[in-house]
Design an enzyme around this catalytic site. Sequence first.
Site, PDB file in Angstrom:
ATOM      1  N   ALA A  63      13.424  20.433  12.604  1.00 30.66           N
ATOM      2  CA  ALA A  63      13.034  19.322  11.736  1.00 30.66           C
ATOM      3  C   ALA A  63      13.666  19.540  10.364  1.00 30.66           C
ATOM      4  O   ALA A  63      13.991  20.668   9.984  1.00 30.66           O
ATOM      5  CB  ALA A  63      11.519  19.270  11.628  1.00 30.66           C
ATOM      6  N   GLY A 108      12.324  22.295  15.908  1.00 31.10           N
ATOM      7  CA  GLY A 108      12.372  21.019  16.623  1.00 31.10           C
ATOM      8  C   GLY A 108      13.574  20.913  17.546  1.00 31.10           C
ATOM      9  O   GLY A 108      13.522  20.199  18.557  1.00 31.10           O
ATOM     10  N   GLU A 111      12.594  22.592  20.606  1.00 25.66           N
ATOM     11  CA  GLU A 111      11.585  21.740  21.248  1.00 25.66           C
ATOM     12  C   GLU A 111      12.227  20.547  21.961  1.00 25.66           C
ATOM     13  O   GLU A 111      11.706  20.075  22.975  1.00 25.66           O
ATOM     14  CB  GLU A 111      10.555  21.293  20.203  1.00 25.66           C
ATOM     15  CG  GLU A 111       9.680  22.472  19.762  1.00 25.66           C
ATOM     16  CD  GLU A 111       8.890  22.201  18.493  1.00 25.66           C
ATOM     17  OE1 GLU A 111       9.517  21.850  17.468  1.00 25.66           O
ATOM     18  OE2 GLU A 111       7.657  22.345  18.509  1.00 25.66           O
ATOM     19  N   GLU A 131       9.327  28.406  12.770  1.00 27.94           N
ATOM     20  CA  GLU A 131       8.389  27.709  11.870  1.00 27.94           C
ATOM     21  C   GLU A 131       7.475  28.659  11.115  1.00 27.94           C
ATOM     22  O   GLU A 131       7.106  28.398   9.969  1.00 27.94           O
ATOM     23  CB  GLU A 131       7.538  26.705  12.667  1.00 27.94           C
ATOM     24  CG  GLU A 131       8.288  25.477  13.141  1.00 27.94           C
ATOM     25  CD  GLU A 131       8.932  25.641  14.507  1.00 27.94           C
ATOM     26  OE1 GLU A 131       9.069  26.803  14.983  1.00 27.94           O
ATOM     27  OE2 GLU A 131       9.305  24.620  15.110  1.00 27.94           O
TER      28      GLU A 131
HETATM   29  N1  CAA Z   1      16.430  21.300   7.691  1.00 25.79           N
HETATM   30  C1  CAA Z   1      17.186  20.909   6.643  1.00 25.79           C
HETATM   31  N2  CAA Z   1      18.395  21.441   6.352  1.00 25.79           N
HETATM   32  C2  CAA Z   1      18.839  22.424   7.150  1.00 25.79           C
HETATM   33  C3  CAA Z   1      18.115  22.888   8.268  1.00 25.79           C
HETATM   34  C4  CAA Z   1      16.850  22.289   8.526  1.00 25.79           C
HETATM   35  N3  CAA Z   1      16.092  22.636   9.582  1.00 25.79           N
HETATM   36  N4  CAA Z   1      18.807  23.874   8.851  1.00 25.79           N
HETATM   37  C5  CAA Z   1      19.946  24.011   8.148  1.00 25.79           C
HETATM   38  N5  CAA Z   1      19.971  23.139   7.120  1.00 25.79           N
HETATM   39  C6  CAA Z   1      21.019  22.949   6.120  1.00 25.79           C
HETATM   40  C7  CAA Z   1      21.047  24.073   5.096  1.00 25.79           C
HETATM   41  O1  CAA Z   1      20.100  23.870   4.081  1.00 25.79           O
HETATM   42  C8  CAA Z   1      22.464  23.967   4.601  1.00 25.79           C
HETATM   43  O2  CAA Z   1      22.557  22.866   3.732  1.00 25.79           O
HETATM   44  P1  CAA Z   1      23.546  22.915   2.454  1.00 25.79           P
HETATM   45  O3  CAA Z   1      24.900  23.251   3.000  1.00 25.79           O
HETATM   46  O4  CAA Z   1      23.433  21.569   1.887  1.00 25.79           O
HETATM   47  O5  CAA Z   1      23.007  24.006   1.585  1.00 25.79           O
HETATM   48  C9  CAA Z   1      23.238  23.598   5.864  1.00 25.79           C
HETATM   49  O6  CAA Z   1      22.299  23.022   6.759  1.00 25.79           O
HETATM   50  C10 CAA Z   1      23.849  24.793   6.558  1.00 25.79           C
HETATM   51  O7  CAA Z   1      22.852  25.785   6.726  1.00 25.79           O
HETATM   52  P2  CAA Z   1      23.028  27.296   6.255  1.00 25.79           P
HETATM   53  O8  CAA Z   1      23.882  27.370   5.047  1.00 25.79           O
HETATM   54  O9  CAA Z   1      21.667  27.912   6.174  1.00 25.79           O
HETATM   55  O10 CAA Z   1      23.857  27.869   7.487  1.00 25.79           O
HETATM   56  P3  CAA Z   1      23.734  29.302   8.169  1.00 25.79           P
HETATM   57  O11 CAA Z   1      24.795  29.312   9.231  1.00 25.79           O
HETATM   58  O12 CAA Z   1      23.730  30.401   7.163  1.00 25.79           O
HETATM   59  O13 CAA Z   1      22.290  29.312   8.872  1.00 25.79           O
HETATM   60  C11 CAA Z   1      20.507  28.427  10.222  1.00 25.79           C
HETATM   61  C12 CAA Z   1      21.998  28.354   9.847  1.00 25.79           C
HETATM   62  C13 CAA Z   1      20.186  29.756  10.866  1.00 25.79           C
HETATM   63  C14 CAA Z   1      20.265  27.278  11.189  1.00 25.79           C
HETATM   64  C15 CAA Z   1      19.654  28.290   8.938  1.00 25.79           C
HETATM   65  O14 CAA Z   1      20.089  27.170   8.194  1.00 25.79           O
HETATM   66  C16 CAA Z   1      18.182  28.089   9.217  1.00 25.79           C
HETATM   67  O15 CAA Z   1      17.461  29.060   9.413  1.00 25.79           O
HETATM   68  N6  CAA Z   1      17.721  26.817   9.249  1.00 25.79           N
HETATM   69  C17 CAA Z   1      16.312  26.469   9.345  1.00 25.79           C
HETATM   70  C18 CAA Z   1      15.806  26.639  10.748  1.00 25.79           C
HETATM   71  C19 CAA Z   1      14.352  26.306  10.799  1.00 25.79           C
HETATM   72  O16 CAA Z   1      13.511  26.848  10.091  1.00 25.79           O
HETATM   73  N7  CAA Z   1      13.993  25.380  11.712  1.00 25.79           N
HETATM   74  C20 CAA Z   1      12.617  24.944  11.884  1.00 25.79           C
HETATM   75  C21 CAA Z   1      12.365  23.727  11.073  1.00 25.79           C
HETATM   76  S1  CAA Z   1      10.645  23.260  11.080  1.00 25.79           S
HETATM   77  C22 CAA Z   1      10.413  22.437  12.531  1.00 25.79           C
HETATM   78  O17 CAA Z   1      11.341  22.268  13.309  1.00 25.79           O
HETATM   79  C23 CAA Z   1       9.018  21.952  12.788  1.00 25.79           C
HETATM   80  C24 CAA Z   1       8.824  21.358  14.132  1.00 25.79           C
HETATM   81  O18 CAA Z   1       8.336  21.995  15.025  1.00 25.79           O
HETATM   82  C25 CAA Z   1       9.187  19.974  14.401  1.00 25.79           C
END
Ligand code: CAA
Length: 259
Positions: A63, A108, A111, A131
């Site tokens: 998400a 998500g 999921e 999460e």
């Molecule tokens: N939401 C919003 N933006 C996200 C994102 C997310 N879930 N995942 C990545 N991005 C964005 C980053 O902020 C970044 O944006 P900018 O370039 O504008 O700064 C861009 O995508 C690239 O990400 P990274 O620079 O972090 O890239 P990376 O290769 O170093 O890492 C990653 C990639 C491991 C996916 C890392 O971005 C990460 O951990 N993302 C979050 C994952 C997460 O927590 N997911 C769960 C979300 S909550 C949820 O899903 C609830 C539910 O059950 C529905």
Amino acid sequence: MSEFVRLEVKDGVGTIWLERPKMNALNAQMQGELGEIAREADARDDIAAVVVYGGERVFAAGADVKEMATLTYAEMVSRAHGIQAFTRELAAIGKPTISAITGFALGGGCEVALATDVRFAADNAKLGQPEILLGIIPGAGGTQRLSRLIGPAKAKDIIFTGRFVNAEEALAIGLVDQLHPADEVYAKAVEWASQFVGGPALALRAAKGAVDRGLEVDLQTGLEIERAEFTGLFATDDRTAGMTSFVENGPGKATFTGS
Ligand code: CAA
């Protein structure tokens, strides 16, 4: 018109493309589009099976955390149904569905993959439910579908720690079903889906419904569900075609119409 999710239909297989740079983060709009396209894929007669694909680099990183970051408790109370709805609608497609996973399938995104019947992953795939690291829990079905798929102990380990699961471990614990090189995983998923083109669509729908609804109830109720689905298929043309063809020409030669 969808902006972040696209349905492409080719030779009877529908591909649901996730297309929101950079990481296919599922914002509320994309969640709504995914649910709507899942309903379309379910309804269309020219689609026998469905592949969900995020492209060659990433499946979906979850998400949209940036969108969620400022939401109040009261706002989430009214949005949380929508967060579960898009994976429920994907899971409700009454046709074989498969995720082709490259790169990250997190939160998500994982999921979404859990809401399809089968998962093929690239050898670079990383799955997880991170999460907990945000101070929340999975909200699009992860606590329920992950534990049903791989068992409660492994699901709890993944959900409690938020760690990423690499492709080999995902295969070993049954989180994914096959591994392929990243540039082949989509083609392999399409190949799997293509088996069902020209298949007995009503029987496939009944089989999926019986398995999925049966898993939610006790054995006796599940057997009742199976009996109703099984009996109902005797009203279909495909059952007549399947059995007549067997009697006259031997196994596996029937032509089905999906009616
Ligand atoms: N939401 C919003 N933006 C996200 C994102 C997310 N879930 N995942 C990545 N991005 C964005 C980053 O902020 C970044 O944006 P900018 O370039 O504008 O700064 C861009 O995508 C690239 O990400 P990274 O620079 O972090 O890239 P990376 O290769 O170093 O890492 C990653 C990639 C491991 C996916 C890392 O971005 C990460 O951990 N993302 C979050 C994952 C997460 O927590 N997911 C769960 C979300 S909550 C949820 O899903 C609830 C539910 O059950 C529905």
